[in-house]
Write a protein that holds these residues in place. Sequence first.
Motif, PDB file in Angstrom:
ATOM      1  N   LEU A 193       0.847  -1.245   0.043  1.00  0.00           N
ATOM      2  CA  LEU A 193      -0.361  -0.097  -0.110  1.00  0.00           C
ATOM      3  C   LEU A 193       1.357   1.283  -0.015  1.00  0.00           C
ATOM      4  O   LEU A 193       0.499   2.094  -0.584  1.00  0.00           O
ATOM      5  N   LEU A 194       1.734   1.287   1.037  1.00  0.00           N
ATOM      6  CA  LEU A 194       3.005   2.449   0.652  1.00  0.00           C
ATOM      7  C   LEU A 194       3.440   2.570  -0.023  1.00  0.00           C
ATOM      8  O   LEU A 194       3.685   4.045  -0.782  1.00  0.00           O
ATOM      9  N   LEU A 195       4.149   1.673  -0.737  1.00  0.00           N
ATOM     10  CA  LEU A 195       4.961   1.455  -2.004  1.00  0.00           C
ATOM     11  C   LEU A 195       3.866   1.823  -3.513  1.00  0.00           C
ATOM     12  O   LEU A 195       4.475   3.244  -4.121  1.00  0.00           O
ATOM     13  N   VAL A 196       2.848   1.709  -3.425  1.00  0.00           N
ATOM     14  CA  VAL A 196       2.468   1.608  -4.328  1.00  0.00           C
ATOM     15  C   VAL A 196       1.920   2.817  -4.605  1.00  0.00           C
ATOM     16  O   VAL A 196       1.601   3.575  -5.331  1.00  0.00           O
ATOM     17  N   GLY A 197       1.535   3.043  -3.479  1.00  0.00           N
ATOM     18  CA  GLY A 197       0.375   4.656  -3.427  1.00  0.00           C
ATOM     19  C   GLY A 197       0.813   5.432  -2.841  1.00  0.00           C
ATOM     20  O   GLY A 197       1.386   6.526  -4.551  1.00  0.00           O
TER      21      GLY A 197
ATOM     22  N   ILE B 177       2.566   5.875  -7.943  1.00  0.00           N
ATOM     23  CA  ILE B 177       1.010   6.235  -8.551  1.00  0.00           C
ATOM     24  C   ILE B 177       1.299   7.448  -7.822  1.00  0.00           C
ATOM     25  O   ILE B 177      -0.180   8.481  -8.513  1.00  0.00           O
ATOM     26  N   ALA B 178       1.418   8.095  -6.486  1.00  0.00           N
ATOM     27  CA  ALA B 178       0.806   8.954  -5.882  1.00  0.00           C
ATOM     28  C   ALA B 178       0.073   9.904  -5.673  1.00  0.00           C
ATOM     29  O   ALA B 178      -1.703  10.563  -6.594  1.00  0.00           O
ATOM     30  N   ALA B 179      -1.033   8.724  -5.093  1.00  0.00           N
ATOM     31  CA  ALA B 179      -2.566   8.006  -5.308  1.00  0.00           C
ATOM     32  C   ALA B 179      -3.155   8.724  -3.931  1.00  0.00           C
ATOM     33  O   ALA B 179      -2.247   9.578  -2.938  1.00  0.00           O
ATOM     34  N   ARG B 180      -4.328   9.109  -4.422  1.00  0.00           N
ATOM     35  CA  ARG B 180      -5.589   9.773  -3.732  1.00  0.00           C
ATOM     36  C   ARG B 180      -5.730   8.944  -3.019  1.00  0.00           C
ATOM     37  O   ARG B 180      -6.114   7.882  -4.315  1.00  0.00           O
TER      38      ARG B 180
ATOM     39  N   SER C 271      -1.992  11.151   6.882  1.00  0.00           N
ATOM     40  CA  SER C 271      -3.243  11.205   6.127  1.00  0.00           C
ATOM     41  C   SER C 271      -3.159  10.493   4.758  1.00  0.00           C
ATOM     42  O   SER C 271      -1.812   9.977   4.706  1.00  0.00           O
ATOM     43  N   GLY C 272      -4.789  10.185   4.366  1.00  0.00           N
ATOM     44  CA  GLY C 272      -4.033   9.240   3.052  1.00  0.00           C
ATOM     45  C   GLY C 272      -3.466   9.904   2.501  1.00  0.00           C
ATOM     46  O   GLY C 272      -3.372   9.468   0.834  1.00  0.00           O
ATOM     47  N   HIS C 273      -3.292  11.529   2.128  1.00  0.00           N
ATOM     48  CA  HIS C 273      -3.406  11.664   1.025  1.00  0.00           C
ATOM     49  C   HIS C 273      -1.892  12.399   1.268  1.00  0.00           C
ATOM     50  O   HIS C 273      -0.862  13.048   0.558  1.00  0.00           O
ATOM     51  N   THR C 274      -1.249  11.622   2.430  1.00  0.00           N
ATOM     52  CA  THR C 274       0.826  11.899   2.516  1.00  0.00           C
ATOM     53  C   THR C 274       1.159  10.815   1.174  1.00  0.00           C
ATOM     54  O   THR C 274       1.350  11.524   0.568  1.00  0.00           O
ATOM     55  N   LEU C 275       0.273   9.610   0.958  1.00  0.00           N
ATOM     56  CA  LEU C 275       1.209   9.214   0.149  1.00  0.00           C
ATOM     57  C   LEU C 275       1.540  10.305  -1.513  1.00  0.00           C
ATOM     58  O   LEU C 275       2.441  10.199  -2.542  1.00  0.00           O
ATOM     59  N   ARG C 276       0.262  11.233  -1.594  1.00  0.00           N
ATOM     60  CA  ARG C 276      -0.191  11.621  -2.871  1.00  0.00           C
ATOM     61  C   ARG C 276       1.140  12.740  -3.244  1.00  0.00           C
ATOM     62  O   ARG C 276       2.006  13.111  -3.715  1.00  0.00           O
ATOM     63  N   VAL C 277       1.115  13.296  -1.564  1.00  0.00           N
ATOM     64  CA  VAL C 277       2.304  14.372  -1.497  1.00  0.00           C
ATOM     65  C   VAL C 277       3.936  14.032  -1.952  1.00  0.00           C
ATOM     66  O   VAL C 277       4.448  14.944  -1.950  1.00  0.00           O
ATOM     67  N   SER C 278       3.790  13.360  -1.239  1.00  0.00           N
ATOM     68  CA  SER C 278       5.543  11.950  -1.049  1.00  0.00           C
ATOM     69  C   SER C 278       5.969  12.484  -2.354  1.00  0.00           C
ATOM     70  O   SER C 278       7.248  12.265  -2.786  1.00  0.00           O
TER      71      SER C 278
END
Length: 270
Positions: free
Chosen positions: A102-106, A109-112, A215-222
């Motif tokens: 979840l973390l790495l794929v997220g 792909i800059a996932a929401r 938050s869930g948006h952290t993956l996208r920002v990262s």
Amino acid sequence: MPATRGSLTAYVKWRWLAGHAPATIERAPAGIAAGHAERSVQIDRAATRQARTVLAAEIRAEAEAGHPPRGRRQAPPLTLAQLQAMLRACPDTPAGLQDQALLLVGVGIAARRGELASLRARHIVDLGDALRVTIPYGKRGGRTVTVSSGEHELTDPVQARLGWAAVADLDPDEPALLQTTRWGGIRQSRAGMGDKAISEHVQACGERAGVEGLSGHTLRVSLATLSRQAGKRTEVIADQGGWMRDSRALLGYIHIVDELIENATVGIGL
């Protein structure tokens, strides 16, 4: 119609007193102007300028009074060290393997969070040295992107995804991310995670590693900040994450990195 200076300014003031976020209010004059244009009615540009001036004055007054800023707090980006710590802290269980994927794929792909929740197993294709991920729908529609294999085993999205898929024995039409039990197993229903659960898992991964406030948006920002630190161009980052190339949100994330590099205090002998 047309809206006057007084009516438009009063509307902005009313929304401010109602407690709306500045970013939301700021979009209102443009929306009203667009509504006028659809009806072939011109609005005085001075009216929209005055409305924005009133809003700016309210924002400044609230800041000078020491009040915290309104609106949704920007999700904090992860540093590479924090992401590595979160991956190491994942338990050796099916749930832990899924969290790593979840973390790495997220991030890849800059996932929401809703985009991750929408993924089915068939949407992630192993290319050997990369993953091809098709996001069926998102804020700007669907997109297909490639996530390259990592330079290190710990942070390799391909291996993380393979490890989780092997343990979960996913069918192509099943959700790519499944609900898990408190003991780290897969729920018998094999139901998919919702977007709220995505956020909860990201937060839990952070808490295990001592990283708070995610938050869930952290993956996208990262993805935006880590890519910028590696020297990636804005348009490359935008295409990967499904941003418009002139997206204010994306440019804000990139500025987080750029201000540390192009800073007036850097290299001046202090």
